[in-house]
Motif scaffolding. Structure first.
Motif, short mmCIF file in Angstrom:
data_model
loop_
_atom_site.label_atom_id
_atom_site.label_comp_id
_atom_site.label_asym_id
_atom_site.label_seq_id
_atom_site.Cartn_x
_atom_site.Cartn_y
_atom_site.Cartn_z
N GLU A 42 0.77 -1.17 0.02
CA GLU A 42 -0.07 -0.05 -0.18
C GLU A 42 1.01 1.33 0.14
OE1 GLU A 42 -4.24 -1.21 2.08
OE2 GLU A 42 -2.61 -0.33 3.37
N ASP A 43 1.94 1.30 0.80
CA ASP A 43 2.89 2.50 0.88
C ASP A 43 3.53 2.69 -0.22
OD1 ASP A 43 1.80 2.74 3.46
OD2 ASP A 43 3.50 2.19 4.63
N THR A 44 4.12 1.45 -0.81
CA THR A 44 4.98 1.59 -2.14
C THR A 44 4.16 2.01 -3.34
OG1 THR A 44 6.26 -0.25 -1.25
CG2 THR A 44 6.72 0.42 -3.48
N PHE A 45 3.15 1.63 -3.57
CA PHE A 45 2.36 1.67 -4.62
C PHE A 45 1.31 2.87 -4.50
CE2 PHE A 45 4.15 -2.36 -5.32
CZ PHE A 45 4.84 -2.26 -6.59
N ASN A 46 1.00 3.29 -3.23
CA ASN A 46 0.16 4.31 -2.83
C ASN A 46 -1.30 3.74 -3.29
OD1 ASN A 46 -0.80 6.63 -1.79
ND2 ASN A 46 -0.44 8.04 -3.61
N ILE A 47 -1.72 2.67 -2.92
CA ILE A 47 -3.02 1.92 -3.27
C ILE A 47 -3.54 1.83 -1.82
CG2 ILE A 47 -2.32 1.53 -5.58
CD1 ILE A 47 -2.00 -1.49 -4.44
N GLN A 48 -4.85 1.42 -1.79
CA GLN A 48 -5.48 0.58 -0.82
C GLN A 48 -5.91 -0.73 -0.99
OE1 GLN A 48 -8.37 3.07 1.06
NE2 GLN A 48 -7.05 3.76 2.50
N ILE A 49 -5.63 -1.63 -0.08
CA ILE A 49 -6.01 -2.96 -0.36
C ILE A 49 -7.14 -3.47 0.72
CG2 ILE A 49 -5.31 -5.54 -0.46
CD1 ILE A 49 -2.40 -4.54 -0.76
N VAL A 86 -2.37 -5.37 -8.18
CA VAL A 86 -1.59 -3.86 -7.91
C VAL A 86 -1.71 -3.27 -9.21
CG1 VAL A 86 0.59 -2.67 -7.30
CG2 VAL A 86 -0.36 -4.84 -6.02
N ASN A 87 -1.18 -4.07 -10.59
CA ASN A 87 -1.12 -3.27 -11.51
C ASN A 87 -2.61 -2.95 -12.07
OD1 ASN A 87 1.47 -3.17 -12.03
ND2 ASN A 87 1.67 -5.21 -12.72
N ASN A 88 -3.69 -3.70 -11.80
CA ASN A 88 -5.07 -3.05 -12.25
C ASN A 88 -5.25 -2.04 -11.50
OD1 ASN A 88 -5.68 -5.15 -14.18
ND2 ASN A 88 -6.48 -6.75 -12.38
N LYS A 89 -4.84 -1.93 -10.34
CA LYS A 89 -5.16 -0.55 -9.57
C LYS A 89 -4.31 0.66 -9.78
CE LYS A 89 -7.52 -2.12 -5.26
NZ LYS A 89 -8.29 -1.06 -4.21
N LEU A 90 -3.32 0.44 -10.37
CA LEU A 90 -2.53 1.69 -10.57
C LEU A 90 -2.96 2.58 -12.00
CD1 LEU A 90 1.04 0.22 -10.33
CD2 LEU A 90 -0.14 1.59 -8.81
#
Lengths: 77, 307
Positions: free
Chosen positions: A48-55, A73-77
């Motif tokens: 979450e911290d590295t890619f700035n996403i929420q799981i 993760v790639n789908n979230k970016l």
């Protein structure tokens, strides 16, 4: 930043799983390969911290292998 | 100048072994000892209530230092598991200790951040009223609200009580405090219908993200450096949380005290239990304390040895 299995191994190695991160099969269940629930919790946080996403909690059960995380993760970016 | 003069604790003798129930929870010894870091949790006797535990902590304090009860001007109890809702349990403790009628007594409802908050509150209260002697109790027996079948909580929490004597002849003096609350996340550690619920992932994320930042803020506020801190006492949530904080803050492991193996996470008592053990060591000129949990809330402080 794109998520790759290599990058995810590096992130997992920053948890207490350490060297095991580079030895596990990318398509196999991490739990079944000895990565415990707390290391996975640490992995979610670091991703979450590295890619700035929420799981969200409801997605966690769908993610089992490093490959699952790469796609997710790639789908979230 | 007011500050901490002495500390005493009471940890019930009875234990529940985590190793004895690892099969039931489908886990193993390595996970319990190396990750959670809690081999057994302390548990109070069934007929022992919160006020009884506080009194036992006080009795232990009297074994260390002579206290003239007629001089005690305030008694504060940190608890979220009181004897009953009415009256406040500090009043029950006041009765059992036979403290003077002139002594103020009140409870504070806080969890794992409670001791640090309480330290700030009692010192401020005493200072503004020109008091010289006060007692700060912590006692939050979670065994009252734990579902023994819930692995997320029953492996972790132990029962204990502590009492800290605050006087104008202190051994440790507080520097500036930090405080914080994320009320919107409070549901992740709550108690409905008398059963404790904890979303372990949310609490872990909170501690791992907020406490490293709070340590930085605390040091800046006190114009101090981590190198000049002799010991660090984080709230003892679990060994895993302590290891995570060590790694994320980048602190030498030997500075951080881990002391939960034989009684578990004792909520607001976890910091003073450790502080009691090191208060006599004159090498510790500066101790960083940081409590975090229910609320979600946190508070940290630097304690300086009074020279």
């Amino acid at each position: 930043m794109e998520a790759t299995v290599e990058k995810l191994r590096e992130i997992l190695s920053q948890t207490s799983a350490k060297n095991a991160a580079f030895e596990i099969d990318e398509t196999g269940s991490m739990r079944e390969q000895g990565i415990d629930s707390l290391d996975l919790m640490d992995l979610y946080l670091n991703i979450e911290d590295t890619f700035n996403i929420q799981i969200p909690d409801e997605d966690v059960n769908k993610l089992s292998s490093l490959k699952d995380f790469e796609i997710y993760v790639n789908n979230k970016l | 100048m007011l500050g901490i003069r002495e500390i005493a604790s009471y940890i019930p003798e009875q234990r529940i072994s985590n190793l004895d129930r690892m099969d039931r929870f489908e886990t193993n010894e390595e996970f319990i000892l190396e990750k959670i870091g809690i081999e057994e949790v302390s548990i109070k006797a069934k007929d022992e209530d919160t006020s009884d535990m506080a009194v036992k902590a006080y009795n232990n304090l009297e074994k260390k230092i002579s206290i003239n009860k007629s001089e005690v001007q305030v008694l504060i109890l940190i608890t979220q598991n009181p004897d009953s809702n009415i009256p406040h349990t500090s009043s029950v403790v006041h009765k059992k200790l036979e403290l003077p009628e002139s002594c103020a007594a009140f409870d504070i409802s806080l969890g794992c951040s409670g001791f640090v908050y309480g330290l700030s509150i009692i010192q401020s209260f005493m200072e503004s009223n020109n008091f010289k002697k006060g007692l700060l109790f912590t006692c939050d027996p979670y065994s009252k609200v734990i579902n023994e079948d819930d692995k997320n909580t029953s492996f972790l929490f132990g029962d204990a009580a502590t009492v800290t004597l605050i006087t104008d002849d202190p051994v440790y003096i507080s520097g500036k405090f930090t405080f914080g609350t994320i009320g919107k996340e409070g549901h992740n550690l709550n108690c409905d219908n008398n059963i404790l619920f904890m979303n372990g992932r949310s609490i872990f994320n909170f501690a791992a993200r907020y406490i490293p930042q709070d340590v930085k803020v605390l040091l800046e506020k006190n114009k101090w450096e981590l190198d000049k801190v002799d010991k660090i006492i984080f709230h003892q949530g679990s060994k895993f949380i302590l290891d995570t904080l060590i790694r994320r803050i980048g602190i030498p492991e030997e500075k951080v005290i881990n002391d939960i193996l034989n009684y578990g996470n004792t909520v607001s008592s976890s910091i003073p239990i450790i502080l009691e053990k090191i208060i006599g060591d004159i090498k510790n000129k500066c101790i960083l304390i940081s409590g975090f949990g229910v609320g979600l809330s946190w508070s940290s402080n630097l304690l300086f040895r009074n020279s």
